[in-house]
Design a protein around this motif. Structure first.
Motif, PDB file in Angstrom:
ATOM      1  N   ILE A  12       1.425  -1.065  -0.129  1.00 14.09           N
ATOM      2  CA  ILE A  12      -0.062  -0.187   0.165  1.00 14.09           C
ATOM      3  C   ILE A  12       0.647   1.375  -0.466  1.00 14.09           C
ATOM      4  O   ILE A  12       0.468   1.811  -0.852  1.00 14.09           O
ATOM      5  CB  ILE A  12      -0.769  -0.133   1.510  1.00 14.09           C
ATOM      6  N   LEU A  79      -6.303   3.512  -3.539  1.00 15.12           N
ATOM      7  CA  LEU A  79      -5.755   4.115  -2.799  1.00 15.12           C
ATOM      8  C   LEU A  79      -7.221   4.985  -2.407  1.00 15.12           C
ATOM      9  O   LEU A  79      -7.006   5.789  -1.955  1.00 15.12           O
ATOM     10  CB  LEU A  79      -5.139   4.920  -2.720  1.00 15.12           C
ATOM     11  N   LEU A  81      -8.010   7.929  -3.748  1.00 16.38           N
ATOM     12  CA  LEU A  81      -7.522   9.561  -4.076  1.00 16.38           C
ATOM     13  C   LEU A  81      -8.040  10.109  -4.953  1.00 16.38           C
ATOM     14  O   LEU A  81      -8.292  10.965  -5.099  1.00 16.38           O
ATOM     15  CB  LEU A  81      -6.154   9.417  -4.428  1.00 16.38           C
ATOM     16  N   HIS A  85     -11.833  13.405   1.122  1.00 13.89           N
ATOM     17  CA  HIS A  85     -11.429  13.068   1.718  1.00 13.89           C
ATOM     18  C   HIS A  85     -11.547  14.389   3.406  1.00 13.89           C
ATOM     19  O   HIS A  85     -11.372  15.318   2.553  1.00 13.89           O
ATOM     20  CB  HIS A  85     -10.161  12.563   1.962  1.00 13.89           C
ATOM     21  N   PHE A 110      -7.068  15.551  -0.276  1.00  7.76           N
ATOM     22  CA  PHE A 110      -8.270  15.851   1.366  1.00  7.76           C
ATOM     23  C   PHE A 110      -8.275  17.172   1.587  1.00  7.76           C
ATOM     24  O   PHE A 110      -7.457  18.365   0.818  1.00  7.76           O
ATOM     25  CB  PHE A 110      -6.668  15.429   1.777  1.00  7.76           C
TER      26      PHE A 110
ATOM     27  N   HIS B 194       1.404  10.779   1.818  1.00  6.66           N
ATOM     28  CA  HIS B 194       1.573   9.350   1.368  1.00  6.66           C
ATOM     29  C   HIS B 194       0.782   9.002   2.893  1.00  6.66           C
ATOM     30  O   HIS B 194       0.171   7.954   2.509  1.00  6.66           O
ATOM     31  CB  HIS B 194       3.220   8.267   1.755  1.00  6.66           C
ATOM     32  N   GLU B 195       0.938   9.425   3.827  1.00  6.57           N
ATOM     33  CA  GLU B 195       0.787   8.874   5.077  1.00  6.57           C
ATOM     34  C   GLU B 195      -0.890   8.765   5.015  1.00  6.57           C
ATOM     35  O   GLU B 195      -1.719   7.930   5.443  1.00  6.57           O
ATOM     36  CB  GLU B 195       1.329   9.518   6.276  1.00  6.57           C
ATOM     37  N   LEU B 196      -1.464  10.430   4.820  1.00  7.84           N
ATOM     38  CA  LEU B 196      -2.930  10.048   4.250  1.00  7.84           C
ATOM     39  C   LEU B 196      -3.335   9.570   3.404  1.00  7.84           C
ATOM     40  O   LEU B 196      -4.435   8.980   3.528  1.00  7.84           O
ATOM     41  CB  LEU B 196      -3.641  12.031   4.087  1.00  7.84           C
ATOM     42  N   ALA B 197      -2.292   8.953   2.525  1.00  4.58           N
ATOM     43  CA  ALA B 197      -2.913   8.138   1.308  1.00  4.58           C
ATOM     44  C   ALA B 197      -3.587   6.784   1.854  1.00  4.58           C
ATOM     45  O   ALA B 197      -4.363   6.180   1.704  1.00  4.58           O
ATOM     46  CB  ALA B 197      -2.100   7.950  -0.165  1.00  4.58           C
ATOM     47  N   ILE B 198      -1.932   6.751   2.303  1.00  6.86           N
ATOM     48  CA  ILE B 198      -2.551   5.440   3.354  1.00  6.86           C
ATOM     49  C   ILE B 198      -3.744   4.625   4.212  1.00  6.86           C
ATOM     50  O   ILE B 198      -4.212   3.926   4.183  1.00  6.86           O
ATOM     51  CB  ILE B 198      -1.178   4.575   3.907  1.00  6.86           C
ATOM     52  N   LEU B 199      -3.935   5.806   5.740  1.00  4.84           N
ATOM     53  CA  LEU B 199      -4.951   5.690   5.878  1.00  4.84           C
ATOM     54  C   LEU B 199      -6.513   6.069   4.944  1.00  4.84           C
ATOM     55  O   LEU B 199      -7.487   5.510   4.841  1.00  4.84           O
ATOM     56  CB  LEU B 199      -4.948   7.091   7.062  1.00  4.84           C
ATOM     57  N   ALA B 200      -6.434   6.946   4.185  1.00  2.00           N
ATOM     58  CA  ALA B 200      -7.334   6.430   2.668  1.00  2.00           C
ATOM     59  C   ALA B 200      -8.088   5.670   2.915  1.00  2.00           C
ATOM     60  O   ALA B 200      -8.877   5.007   2.114  1.00  2.00           O
ATOM     61  CB  ALA B 200      -6.899   7.846   2.190  1.00  2.00           C
ATOM     62  N   TYR B 201      -6.770   4.895   2.166  1.00  2.00           N
ATOM     63  CA  TYR B 201      -6.632   2.865   1.788  1.00  2.00           C
ATOM     64  C   TYR B 201      -7.831   2.305   2.593  1.00  2.00           C
ATOM     65  O   TYR B 201      -8.435   1.226   3.013  1.00  2.00           O
ATOM     66  CB  TYR B 201      -5.446   2.203   1.683  1.00  2.00           C
TER      67      TYR B 201
END
Lengths: 212, 212
Positions: A12, A79, A81, A85, A110, B194-201
């Motif tokens: 991920i 993801l 995206l 969000h 976001f 990136h961190e937010l994208a991982i959380l979004a997943y």
DNA sequence: TAGATTGTTAATCGATTAACAATC
DNA sequence: TAGATTGTTAATCGATTAACAATC
């Protein structure tokens, strides 16, 4: 892909990297890209790229590569995206304020829509068009899917619980505190002192020269 | 421990977590702690803790546990947190300014002593008692061991090279850019999108209920 | 001594990589 | 068709965990 296999967490994380590479390629109007080229840009092996993508389907054309626009769309969709969000931020100190205006967030879809702080001096102020609300107004139903914790360490656990009780299911935690919120809530920890400590370990320490 | 075995990177990261736990225990005047207790606080297995520590020596007493003050000292020494670290920060925007005043840094012996920015509007300003200097004054010999990159993405590669040419051997990179600086320079990437994208997943995606 | 907990070895687990048949 | 590159399998690698002898 047949069975729905568990996707490794590192996959991920790399997907987010691929997304960025693909967005660049798309900007440059590149039509097709090989796993080799993606791998080079992302700093991984080509087989890694193919394996990572294979968890989600078949997106390439043998002998040719991957159509950039299509793959970009698919990765964005994986993801999530491709949808907006809504983010709630708690902590309007220096770090929180910086995060509220972080330019990268909007570009990745976001949107910070709520900002909370416990200090009366902060409440009522406007940060990036958002009026700071009192943390004491939580919990309440928020329609936010993500939360960002930028409060001092000691407040972390309580505030995290307030966000969860307000409907947030994923948290980005800058407090350095170790949160236990149950398996329904995802947490990513960004611990800046940890990062510096890891660098301190490596700094000026040449990698062990194999002697002999 | 006999041979000097390569230490896994995840071990170093956990060591920073143990350090924090031990500092807490030390504050509470706890004299001795078991691997079990450290593990619980750090969110890992007890055998993991013992294995991690074993890369660096034997710090415990069988049947008893680890003397907190001694272990705290040793872990600090391993991570080089027992000496001051001089940090150069490039980028005095919102994020850079927040980092310059980040309270956690000083407590872990990290001291930001230089701040650079390319904007004339920023140069000459004081942030946290440090006068902002022009990025164009780099490279020059800096006596800094760590560097922090908080500039916009496109400037990342050039500024990183300026820091390396100024003697910095470890970099904390907030730009989201992929840096290739050779094996002598350590880089830790903190990529907030990136961190937010991982959380979004993960958000709202219940862990796959095994339906057998 | 009996009880507890370490340090270390060996087994397990999971992720990365290489190799190659499929196929455009 | 010949050349290229995917998708996938199997081999490799490395990290985590369990188990236990050593020993306080």
């Amino acid at each position: 892909m047949e069975k729905r296999i568990r996707v490794p967490e590192p996959t991920i994380a790399r997907l987010a990297t691929y997304f960025r590479c693909l967005a660049d390629l798309s900007d440059q109007e590149v039509g097709v890209v090989s796993s080799e080229e993606i791998a080079f840009r992302a700093g991984v092996k080509a087989s890694q790229v193919r394996k990572d993508l294979s968890y989600f389907g078949e997106f390439g054309v043998q002998g040719l590569g991957y159509p950039v626009p299509r793959l970009l769309d698919r990765v964005a969709s994986i993801l999530q995206l491709d949808q907006q969000h809504r983010v709630a931020l708690v902590g309007a100190g220096n770090l929180g304020t910086a995060l509220a205006g972080f330019p990268g967030f909007a570009r990745w879809n976001f949107h910070i829509l709520w900002i909370f702080d416990s200090s009366p001096a902060k409440v009522g102020q406007e940060i990036n068009k958002i009026t700071v609300e009192p943390t004491s107004s939580l919990p309440r139903s928020l329609a936010a899917d993500l939360g960002i914790l930028a409060v001092p360490g000691p407040a972390a656990k309580d505030v995290a619980q307030l966000l969860v009780d307000s409907g947030v299911t994923a948290l980005l935690n800058f407090t350095g505190a170790h949160l236990h919120l149950g398996s329904k809530v995802s947490v990513r920890n960004v611990d800046l002192t940890h990062e510096l400590a890891i660098l301190a370990y490596h700094a000026r320490r040449p990698d062990p020269t194999p002697e002999s």
